[in-house]
Enzyme design. Structure first.
Site, PDB file in Angstrom:
ATOM      1  N   HIS A 299       0.857  -1.182   0.000  1.00 23.12           N
ATOM      2  CA  HIS A 299       0.000   0.000   0.000  1.00 23.12           C
ATOM      3  C   HIS A 299       0.893   1.232   0.000  1.00 23.12           C
ATOM      4  CE1 HIS A 299      -3.398   2.636   0.854  1.00 23.12           C
ATOM      5  NE2 HIS A 299      -2.558   3.298   1.625  1.00 23.12           N
TER       6      HIS A 299
ATOM      7  N   ASP B 224     -15.836   0.723   6.517  1.00 25.83           N
ATOM      8  CA  ASP B 224     -14.881   1.738   6.051  1.00 25.83           C
ATOM      9  C   ASP B 224     -15.533   2.713   5.084  1.00 25.83           C
ATOM     10  OD1 ASP B 224     -12.199   2.910   5.665  1.00 25.83           O
ATOM     11  OD2 ASP B 224     -12.447   2.160   3.629  1.00 25.83           O
TER      12      ASP B 224
ATOM     13  N   ARG C 117     -15.454  11.018   7.266  1.00 27.27           N
ATOM     14  CA  ARG C 117     -14.199  11.654   7.695  1.00 27.27           C
ATOM     15  C   ARG C 117     -13.962  12.912   6.878  1.00 27.27           C
ATOM     16  NH1 ARG C 117     -10.111   7.209   6.744  1.00 27.27           N
ATOM     17  NH2 ARG C 117      -8.583   8.881   6.865  1.00 27.27           N
TER      18      ARG C 117
ATOM     19  N   SER D 147      -8.577   2.493   8.339  1.00 27.85           N
ATOM     20  CA  SER D 147      -9.058   2.451   6.955  1.00 27.85           C
ATOM     21  C   SER D 147      -8.129   1.642   6.055  1.00 27.85           C
ATOM     22  CB  SER D 147      -9.191   3.878   6.426  1.00 27.85           C
ATOM     23  OG  SER D 147      -9.628   3.860   5.090  1.00 27.85           O
TER      24      SER D 147
ATOM     25  N   LYS E 230      -8.701  -2.942   5.154  1.00 24.57           N
ATOM     26  CA  LYS E 230      -8.893  -3.436   3.777  1.00 24.57           C
ATOM     27  C   LYS E 230      -7.831  -4.477   3.426  1.00 24.57           C
ATOM     28  CE  LYS E 230      -9.342   0.862   2.301  1.00 24.57           C
ATOM     29  NZ  LYS E 230      -9.939   2.184   2.131  1.00 24.57           N
TER      30      LYS E 230
END
Length: 452
Positions: free
Chosen positions: A87, A166, A173, A188, A192
């Site tokens: 990520h 999420d 948010r 978040s 995932k």
């Protein structure tokens, strides 16, 4: 059934700076998922978390409960220890996933990469891939498994069933100005990845002008929080802290970044992009035990890219995700005419250097913001993007330039860049004297490794 009176109590407890226990966090996330909580109450809880923060155990529980709010993927026994992902916290020209996923697949890993779309100035992996006609980011869990079985990697969007909590929190948010809360960012991102049931995860946490975090210290805090939560969910997690001041590679914009990714997969990639690909990939190979150290891992990833194995995987992935065979083959051929498949912007404009010397610095954020305004990005989720809008840097940092030589090529359609935008771009490039150009252009983007 959740006792609804308890929600205001939970908000009050967090607002007063007290720690929430596992059951209380579970109650909150279940209420979010089942829609048995008012939107204003979610907003109040988000603000309380933003103001008071969370300790490690709270963040890990929040992440686990978010992950469990929907479907959690399961993989065949024989894939054990080989399911990996990465990520990135987002940057300018960040096309690492497009090269890394197929390279890892070529090294025997399974990569169920669930990516996002771009928002504000950062580009999204899904938008880049969607500039390839026919590429379908929507795949069911069954189809994902099938693609991983035959190819070894896929790059898809979040399915409806994954981490539904999420989706609700993410949207709120933004509306409540709590986007930059460490526990909420961590929850978040890691929920995932947790739902992908990974053996190992590597995070590319960026800092600098064009990153979410401007300095190394705050990026390190985020990296540590992400690593703790990932390890807390049983994924072996590490982070790479990398500098995001200029751009990654020379091409920015959706279809242009696909072109640069394909060039990289053909062994003609820029050094900075390859540095990130081999470092992140090398870490994952080391973590899964297929190599004994990082440099061996880097070498193996590098060979998968330069030897063409990763390119074949990318071609196979495109075909499995809806791209016509002939088109995929054309894009992956040695000397392809990319624009026979990808859309080319109607207009190109070259900017010329205003002085002689050495290109010592370039502000990637200015470029990203202007391309965003020209249609390459979106301001609100769900807005369309123009895949052909982008820019090519025609000089590298550290390169000598003569006055009047082209240094940037803009690709645009409607709207055209304004005079003000052109002058902002011109001042984004710093040309210094020859002796200013220390070896800064040779500097590595990777500043620190957090491999625990």
């Amino acid at each position: 059934m959740i006792n609804m009176e308890s929600i205001p109590d939970l908000i009050k407890k967090k607002r007063d700076g007290k720690e929430l226990c596992d059951q209380e966090i579970k109650t909150f996330i279940q209420a979010v998922t089942n829609e048995t909580i008012q939107e204003c109450q979610i907003g109040a809880m988000l603000m309380a978390i933003w103001q008071k923060g969370m300790v490690n155990t709270e963040t890990t529980t929040l992440t686990r409960e978010m992950m469990s709010s929907g479907e959690v993927m399961s993989w065949p026994k024989e894939w054990e220890g080989r399911v990996v992902d990465k990520h990135s916290t987002g940057g300018v020209g960040d096309k690492v996933s497009l090269v890394l996923a197929p390279a890892l697949a070529a090294c025997g890993c399974k990569v169920p990469m669930i990516s996002g779309r771009g928002l504000a100035h950062t580009g999204g992996t899904l938008d880049k891939l969607e500039s390839i006609p026919g590429y379908n980011i929507h795949q069911s869990a069954t189809k994902i498994r099938e693609i991983l079985e035959s190819v070894g990697c896929c790059i898809v969007g979040q399915t409806e069933m994954l981490v539904p909590a999420d989706r609700v929190l993410y949207a709120l948010r933004d509306a409540t100005s709590t986007v930059d809360s460490l526990p909420l960012i961590t929850g978040s991102i890691i929920s995932k990845k947790g739902a992908e049931s990974l053996s190992a995860l590597v995070l590319d946490v960026k800092f600098g002008r064009a990153a979410l975090y401007k300095d190394l210290q705050s990026a390190k805090e985020l990296a540590q929080s992400l690593v703790n939560a990932g390890n807390g969910l049983g994924m072996r997690t590490g982070a790479v802290l990398s500098c995001m001041d200029a751009t990654i590679g020379r091409f920015v914009g959706n279809s242009l970044e696909v072109i640069e990714s394909l060039e990289t997969l053909k062994g003609r990639g820029p050094d900075d992009l390859m540095e990130l690909v081999t470092t992140l990939g090398g870490f994952l190979l080391m973590t899964t035990g297929s190599v004994s150290n990082l440099s061996e891992g880097r070498k193996k990833i590098s060979e998968a890219v330069t030897g063409g194995a990763a390119l074949s995987k990318f071609q196979a992935m495109m075909e499995k995700q809806g791209v016509a065979k002939e088109m995929a083959r054309l894009l992956c051929s040695a000397h392809s005419d990319y624009y026979s498949v990808l859309r080319k912007a109607k207009h190109q404009k070259e900017l010329k250097t205003s002085a002689e010397g050495v290109a010592v610095d370039f502000d990637g954020l200015v470029l990203a913001e202007i391309l965003h305004k020209l249609g390459a990005g979106r301001s609100k989720a769900g807005e369309p993007v123009n895949h052909s809008v982008g820019a090519e840097l025609l000089v590298s940092l550290g390169q000598r330039v003569v006055k009047g030589e082209p240094w940037l090529r803009l690709h645009y359609e409607d709207p055209a860049p304004t005079t003000d935008q052109i002058s902002r771009l011109q001042s984004a490039l710093t040309v210094g004297k020859y002796d200013d150009a220390q070896t800064q252009h040779k500097m590595s983007l990777v500043k620190e490794l957090m491999l625990n």
